[in-house]
Design a protein around this motif. Structure first.
Motif, PDB file in Angstrom:
ATOM      1  N   SER A 539      81.610  25.989  27.662  1.00 53.22           N
ATOM      2  CA  SER A 539      81.111  24.909  28.527  1.00 53.22           C
ATOM      3  C   SER A 539      79.595  24.884  28.549  1.00 53.22           C
ATOM      4  CB  SER A 539      81.656  25.100  29.952  1.00 53.22           C
ATOM      5  OG  SER A 539      83.067  25.068  29.954  1.00 53.22           O
ATOM      6  N   ARG A 540      78.994  26.063  28.596  1.00 52.87           N
ATOM      7  CA  ARG A 540      77.533  26.105  28.650  1.00 52.87           C
ATOM      8  C   ARG A 540      76.916  25.585  27.356  1.00 52.87           C
ATOM      9  NH1 ARG A 540      74.149  31.422  30.254  1.00 52.87           N
ATOM     10  NH2 ARG A 540      74.985  32.196  28.293  1.00 52.87           N
ATOM     11  N   ARG A 541      77.525  25.960  26.218  1.00 51.82           N
ATOM     12  CA  ARG A 541      77.004  25.446  24.951  1.00 51.82           C
ATOM     13  C   ARG A 541      77.137  23.938  24.866  1.00 51.82           C
ATOM     14  NH1 ARG A 541      79.353  30.213  22.943  1.00 51.82           N
ATOM     15  NH2 ARG A 541      81.258  29.126  22.376  1.00 51.82           N
ATOM     16  N   ALA A 542      78.280  23.427  25.382  1.00 48.01           N
ATOM     17  CA  ALA A 542      78.456  21.973  25.384  1.00 48.01           C
ATOM     18  C   ALA A 542      77.392  21.298  26.250  1.00 48.01           C
ATOM     19  CB  ALA A 542      79.857  21.614  25.888  1.00 48.01           C
ATOM     20  N   LEU A 543      77.113  21.915  27.421  1.00 48.92           N
ATOM     21  CA  LEU A 543      76.067  21.348  28.283  1.00 48.92           C
ATOM     22  C   LEU A 543      74.700  21.431  27.620  1.00 48.92           C
ATOM     23  CD1 LEU A 543      77.174  22.750  31.765  1.00 48.92           C
ATOM     24  CD2 LEU A 543      77.232  20.375  31.019  1.00 48.92           C
ATOM     25  N   ASP A 544      74.451  22.535  26.928  1.00 52.59           N
ATOM     26  CA  ASP A 544      73.172  22.655  26.210  1.00 52.59           C
ATOM     27  C   ASP A 544      73.042  21.569  25.154  1.00 52.59           C
ATOM     28  OD1 ASP A 544      72.432  24.814  27.711  1.00 52.59           O
ATOM     29  OD2 ASP A 544      73.102  26.313  26.244  1.00 52.59           O
ATOM     30  N   ARG A 545      74.160  21.301  24.440  1.00 55.89           N
ATOM     31  CA  ARG A 545      74.110  20.240  23.428  1.00 55.89           C
ATOM     32  C   ARG A 545      73.842  18.893  24.078  1.00 55.89           C
ATOM     33  NH1 ARG A 545      78.558  23.086  21.258  1.00 55.89           N
ATOM     34  NH2 ARG A 545      80.012  21.626  22.225  1.00 55.89           N
ATOM     35  N   GLN A 546      74.523  18.665  25.223  1.00 58.92           N
ATOM     36  CA  GLN A 546      74.314  17.388  25.913  1.00 58.92           C
ATOM     37  C   GLN A 546      72.867  17.269  26.396  1.00 58.92           C
ATOM     38  OE1 GLN A 546      77.238  17.065  29.005  1.00 58.92           O
ATOM     39  NE2 GLN A 546      78.980  17.199  27.583  1.00 58.92           N
ATOM     40  N   ARG A 547      72.317  18.383  26.915  1.00 60.39           N
ATOM     41  CA  ARG A 547      70.925  18.344  27.345  1.00 60.39           C
ATOM     42  C   ARG A 547      69.991  18.066  26.176  1.00 60.39           C
ATOM     43  NH1 ARG A 547      72.161  22.643  31.029  1.00 60.39           N
ATOM     44  NH2 ARG A 547      71.576  24.164  29.445  1.00 60.39           N
ATOM     45  N   THR A 548      70.290  18.710  25.055  1.00 63.02           N
ATOM     46  CA  THR A 548      69.459  18.479  23.863  1.00 63.02           C
ATOM     47  C   THR A 548      69.527  17.027  23.433  1.00 63.02           C
ATOM     48  OG1 THR A 548      69.819  20.757  23.155  1.00 63.02           O
ATOM     49  CG2 THR A 548      69.070  19.191  21.486  1.00 63.02           C
ATOM     50  N   GLU A 549      70.768  16.473  23.403  1.00 63.97           N
ATOM     51  CA  GLU A 549      70.909  15.079  22.998  1.00 63.97           C
ATOM     52  C   GLU A 549      70.234  14.148  23.993  1.00 63.97           C
ATOM     53  OE1 GLU A 549      75.079  14.573  22.640  1.00 63.97           O
ATOM     54  OE2 GLU A 549      75.267  15.867  20.870  1.00 63.97           O
ATOM     55  N   ALA A 550      70.360  14.483  25.289  1.00 59.47           N
ATOM     56  CA  ALA A 550      69.709  13.647  26.297  1.00 59.47           C
ATOM     57  C   ALA A 550      68.190  13.708  26.157  1.00 59.47           C
ATOM     58  CB  ALA A 550      70.143  14.089  27.696  1.00 59.47           C
ATOM     59  N   SER A 551      67.673  14.909  25.901  1.00 58.04           N
ATOM     60  CA  SER A 551      66.223  15.044  25.717  1.00 58.04           C
ATOM     61  C   SER A 551      65.761  14.268  24.499  1.00 58.04           C
ATOM     62  CB  SER A 551      65.858  16.526  25.562  1.00 58.04           C
ATOM     63  OG  SER A 551      66.202  17.254  26.714  1.00 58.04           O
ATOM     64  N   ARG A 552      66.581  14.334  23.424  1.00 54.36           N
ATOM     65  CA  ARG A 552      66.218  13.590  22.222  1.00 54.36           C
ATOM     66  C   ARG A 552      66.232  12.087  22.494  1.00 54.36           C
ATOM     67  NH1 ARG A 552      70.114  15.169  19.136  1.00 54.36           N
ATOM     68  NH2 ARG A 552      69.062  17.064  18.453  1.00 54.36           N
ATOM     69  N   ALA A 553      67.277  11.629  23.220  1.00 50.03           N
ATOM     70  CA  ALA A 553      67.346  10.207  23.531  1.00 50.03           C
ATOM     71  C   ALA A 553      66.183   9.771  24.415  1.00 50.03           C
ATOM     72  CB  ALA A 553      68.678   9.902  24.220  1.00 50.03           C
ATOM     73  N   GLN A 554      65.843  10.630  25.392  1.00 46.89           N
ATOM     74  CA  GLN A 554      64.711  10.302  26.257  1.00 46.89           C
ATOM     75  C   GLN A 554      63.409  10.248  25.470  1.00 46.89           C
ATOM     76  OE1 GLN A 554      64.216  12.965  29.529  1.00 46.89           O
ATOM     77  NE2 GLN A 554      62.422  11.945  30.342  1.00 46.89           N
ATOM     78  N   ALA A 555      63.243  11.223  24.546  1.00 48.78           N
ATOM     79  CA  ALA A 555      62.036  11.219  23.719  1.00 48.78           C
ATOM     80  C   ALA A 555      61.965   9.970  22.858  1.00 48.78           C
ATOM     81  CB  ALA A 555      62.005  12.473  22.844  1.00 48.78           C
ATOM     82  N   ASP A 556      63.135   9.554  22.314  1.00 49.83           N
ATOM     83  CA  ASP A 556      63.158   8.328  21.500  1.00 49.83           C
ATOM     84  C   ASP A 556      62.799   7.112  22.342  1.00 49.83           C
ATOM     85  OD1 ASP A 556      63.836   9.763  19.299  1.00 49.83           O
ATOM     86  OD2 ASP A 556      65.982   9.388  19.440  1.00 49.83           O
ATOM     87  N   ALA A 557      63.370   7.069  23.556  1.00 45.33           N
ATOM     88  CA  ALA A 557      63.080   5.930  24.428  1.00 45.33           C
ATOM     89  C   ALA A 557      61.597   5.889  24.801  1.00 45.33           C
ATOM     90  CB  ALA A 557      63.939   6.008  25.691  1.00 45.33           C
ATOM     91  N   GLU A 558      61.041   7.064  25.097  1.00 43.17           N
ATOM     92  CA  GLU A 558      59.614   7.107  25.430  1.00 43.17           C
ATOM     93  C   GLU A 558      58.758   6.706  24.240  1.00 43.17           C
ATOM     94  OE1 GLU A 558      59.031  11.064  26.753  1.00 43.17           O
ATOM     95  OE2 GLU A 558      59.904  10.740  28.749  1.00 43.17           O
ATOM     96  N   ARG A 559      59.183   7.131  23.042  1.00 46.06           N
ATOM     97  CA  ARG A 559      58.438   6.727  21.849  1.00 46.06           C
ATOM     98  C   ARG A 559      58.480   5.217  21.662  1.00 46.06           C
ATOM     99  NH1 ARG A 559      60.282   5.355  17.219  1.00 46.06           N
ATOM    100  NH2 ARG A 559      62.355   6.210  17.677  1.00 46.06           N
TER     101      ARG A 559
END
Length: 814
Positions: A539-559
């Motif tokens: 579960s923690r690894r899945a949450l880490d992946r989701q956080r990573t994907e969310a951070s990537r999406a946020q970075a893309d949106a900010e870009r």
């Protein structure tokens, strides 16, 4: 630095490798005194000089240290006015020459290594000494025959006297031979005089001086009387030559004595430069990098390698000090736990000694006031200490030192953690496991409360739970491949390890009946605990992946937002520039028209009312009106064109954001309909994978694709097809049994049966099933578990509760 720590970390072996890379004894002497320090400024300077030295070696090649030796003692003698022999003078001159050459060597790299160039600038230049010694001595340190005019004269006189003497001796020898007095026709030297061998009974036939007699007494060696005077003159000349040689050597020794203080200072500088270049050569050999130095107790080693291991070394990633300060590493023996903490300790010690570390760029180290390590079997027969006692003795010393730091902080009124790195191998081992784990937990708690960066290894499962329930403590493990019975040596932070004893024993050939029976003896609560840990980690690894994907999406949106804002700003700037340019152009047109109109009107006023001139003026005014209207129309058209261009640019700027927003809205959960552009077909999402990928079923095949490359389905299923799909699912769910019994089947037959059963389970929409495989020898259970471990529908599985069949059944989560 704690001596025991340096010993168990094998720091001396790194020092030995470094010493072997020195060019002279001066550098080796400094290497042998090198110790880690906790002075941050000193560490930064030493690391920086090593980095500059690596650049110098790369750009300039090998440094000219040829002939450099320790000449401290002979410099003291020269400074006291005592003479040196030829080889000693050559040694001193070689060091002087090396000082000049090394100064030039570093000066050629002054842009790349300014600090080292400035340091090497201390070296002296001894051109006069070099030239004088080169003229006076040969390569063996012997005084040349032409070292001085006087020596040239004496050597020539010596040669003439020796030739004359030889000639006269030959004549005397001929006469003695004819008379039978000479035993041999040879000329020999005795006590520095030229003699001929004469038989004792005939010595009266050859008048002269007897200088020696043979052991038997049958031969005497006589210097003939007629050459005695010439022999005396030759000996006087030889003595004069010796005096001149001593004078020349004493003169050269005086030159060295005059510069002895400078040469002594150069000895220190040469030693430091040799030492620094040796550090650079060691770093190049190890593929090391210059770590960033921190002062906040954070540690981040990327792809770190133990510097003393050879062959294909598996790198590890280790970090601590930010999310957690204590790391508990578990796993089987020979898995690499000890190597992992040794790597951390040795690389930290190396960095604090100013050495680059074998880790990737971006690695960070902190400067610890204290580094403690208790690693390996320290059992002592002489002191009658068991393994447990010897380890505990060292741990007690560590705790006392940590407590002393805490008391010092309290006296100063400082509320700060103890700046220490503590490495403990197999903590609590060597005694009763129940007491051992209790002691281990208490020790870890004490070190953790003090704020130390602590890394321990253990086999105790209870410490895994302790890490999960304690803030700031993290689990880690060394990976072990049970199928191949070999460790991978990978360190996995965030994942607790297991000893895998039963599986390893079975792979080594222990009968399945025994390993199966052993599995039944295992504590069900412990098995459930291990399963729970695996679930939590999943579960923690899945949450880490989701956080990573969310951070990537946020970075893309900010870009995209930044790009949009930059485009809008550019458009606004262009608009203002266009308005300004248009305004200036309009003013110029107005000025020109006004000037021309005034000229025409003035001309008309000077003419009669009706004349050719007035008619021409009126025509020109009318033409100016027409041109003004055309320009006005053109300006309006150009303004419209610019407005349209701005609108198109705004639309283009908004398009990426819209695309990103549309992609973000695209559903990616199981069952979602999507379009796969690379295949040109629609499909259905089966499950989400790591790294932003999903598994999609397209027709009869299943493919993997990046989520951001998928599009909404081009064709949605018809109402009839959807109704048929729902009807089939309803029919399956009505008659589906959530339990299947495969006892008595062979493994291949059971796998074939399970494949269809799991397809039906997914179609029926159930979330959990039970497989009854029985206990037996455990072969069928293992085959089922291996099949489930790779099945795309299965999210997890575990043995059933004791009331539900225990090890004879497996609960499967879909």
């Amino acid at each position: 630095m704690d001596a025991h720590t340096l010993k168990v970390l094998e720091y001396s072996k790194v020092i030995a490798r470094l010493a072997d890379l020195c060019a002279c004894s001066l550098g080796r002497n400094r290497v042998e005194r090198l110790m880690p320090r906790n002075d941050e400024a000193w560490v930064r300077e030493r690391l920086a000089e090593t980095a500059q030295a690596r650049i110098v070696l790369q750009e300039q090649g090998r440094a000219p240290f040829g002939g450099v030796t320790d000449i401290g003692e002979l410099l003291k003698r020269a400074a006291a006015g005592r003479g040196l022999d030829g080889p000693e003078i050559l040694s001193a001159t070689a060091c002087a020459r090396a000082a000049r050459l090394l100064g030039e060597y570093f000066d050629a790299a002054r842009n790349e290594a300014p600090d080292l160039t400035q340091f090497a600038g201390r070296l002296g230049v001894y051109e006069e000494l070099e030239e004088r010694v080169e003229r006076a001595l040969d390569d063996e340190g012997q005084v040349r025959d032409d070292a001085s005019d006087e020596l040239v004269r004496l050597r020539r006189r010596e040669e003439d006297l020796r030739a004359d003497l030889q000639e006269r001796l030959e004549r005397v020898l001929d006469g003695a031979a004819r008379s039978g007095a000479a035993r041999e026709r040879i000329v020999v030297q005795r006590q520095g005089r030229y003699c001929i061998p004469v038989a004792s009974q005939h010595q009266g036939r050859v008048p002269g001086l007897i200088h020696d007699r043979s052991d038997s007494g049958a031969t005497v060696f006589i210097e003939p009387q007629e050459v005695v005077e010439r022999g005396n003159r030759l000996r006087e000349t030889e003595l004069a030559i010796e005096d001149e040689i001593r004078r020349i050597l004493l003169e050269l020794s005086g030159l060295i004595g005059m510069r002895a203080a400078e040469l002594e200072a150069d000895q220190r500088t040469l030693g430091v430069l040799d030492f620094i270049l040796a550090k650079a050569r060691l770093a190049r050999q190890m593929g090391a990098t210059n770590p960033a130095v921190r002062a906040d107790r954070r540690l981040d080693l990327r792809r770190a390698r133990h510097p003393l291991l050879t062959g294909d070394v598996v790198p590890i990633d280790v970090w601590a000090g930010e999310d957690f300060t204590t790391l508990i590493i578990t796993g089987p023996n020979t898995g690499g736990k000890t190597v992992a903490i040794k790597t951390v300790g040795l690389l930290t010690v190396m960095a604090q000694a100013g050495l680059h570390i074998p880790a990737d760029a971006g690695s960070e180290v902190s400067i610890f006031e204290e580094i403690f390590a208790d690693i390996g079997d320290e059992q002592s027969i002489e002191q009658s200490l068991s393994t447990f006692s010897s380890h505990m003795t060292q741990i007690v010393k560590v705790l006392h030192r940590v407590a002393a730091h805490e008391r010092r902080h309290r006296r100063k009124g400082v509320d700060a953690p103890v700046n220490a790195l503590v490495l403990l191998d197999e903590i609590g081992a060597g005694t009763d496991p129940t007491e051992g784990v209790a002691l281990a937990q208490a020790i870890i708690e004490q070190l953790h409360a003090a704020g130390c960066i602590t890394i321990v290894t253990t086999h105790y499962n209870d410490l895994k739970a302790f890490a999960y329930t304690t803030e700031g403590i993290e689990n880690a493990s060394v990976e072990f491949d049970v199928k191949t019975l070999s460790p991978t040596f990978r360190l996995l932070i965030g994942e607790p390890g297991s000893s895998n004893a039963v599986q390893i024993a079975q792979r080594l050939g222990l009968p399945r009946a025994i390993t199966g029976r052993a599995s039944e003896f295992l504590d069900p609560d412990q098995i459930a605990f291990e399963d729970l840990i695996r679930q939590v980690e999943g579960s923690r690894r899945a949450l880490d992946r989701q956080r990573t994907e969310a951070s990537r999406a946020q970075a893309d949106a900010e870009r995209v937002q930044r790009e949009h804002e930059e485009r809008v700003e550019e458009l606004e700037r262009q608009r203002e520039q266009s308005i300004e340019e248009g305004f200036e152009e309009a003013l110029e047109i107005v000025r020109e028209a006004e000037e021309e109109a005034r000229a025409i009107i003035a001309d008309l006023q000077r003419q009669p009312k009706q004349s050719k001139v007035t008619e021409e003026g009126r025509r020109r005014l009318a033409e100016m009106r027409r041109q003004a209207e055309q320009r006005r129309a053109g300006a309006r058209h150009e303004r419209r064109e610019r407005e349209e261009q701005r609108e198109r640019a705004r639309a283009a700027a908004d398009e990426p954001a819209a695309e990103a927003e549309e992609a973000a809205r695209l559903p990616m959960h199981a069952g979602s309909r999507v379009h796969v552009p690379s295949l040109g077909r629609d499909g259905e999402v089966v499950r989400a994978l790591d790294g932003g990928e999903v598994e999609v079923r397209v027709g009869a095949m299943t493919v993997q694709a990046r989520a951001d490359e998928l599009e909404p389905a081009h064709e949605q299923p018809s109402a009839e097809a959807q109704e048929l799909h729902d009807l089939m699912r309803a029919r399956k769910s009505m008659g589906f049994d959530e339990e299947i019994d495969i006892r008595g089947m062979a493994v291949d037959e059971a796998i074939s049966t399970l494949a269809k059963y799991l397809d039906d389970a997914m179609l029926a929409g159930v979330s959990q099933v039970r497989i009854i495989h029985g206990k037996g020898t455990g072969v069928l259970r293992e085959g089922v578990h291996e099949y489930l471990g790779d099945h795309r529908y299965v999210s997890g599985f575990s043995l059933a509760d004791m009331a539900e069949g225990g090890s004879g059944a497996t609960e499967v989560r879909l």
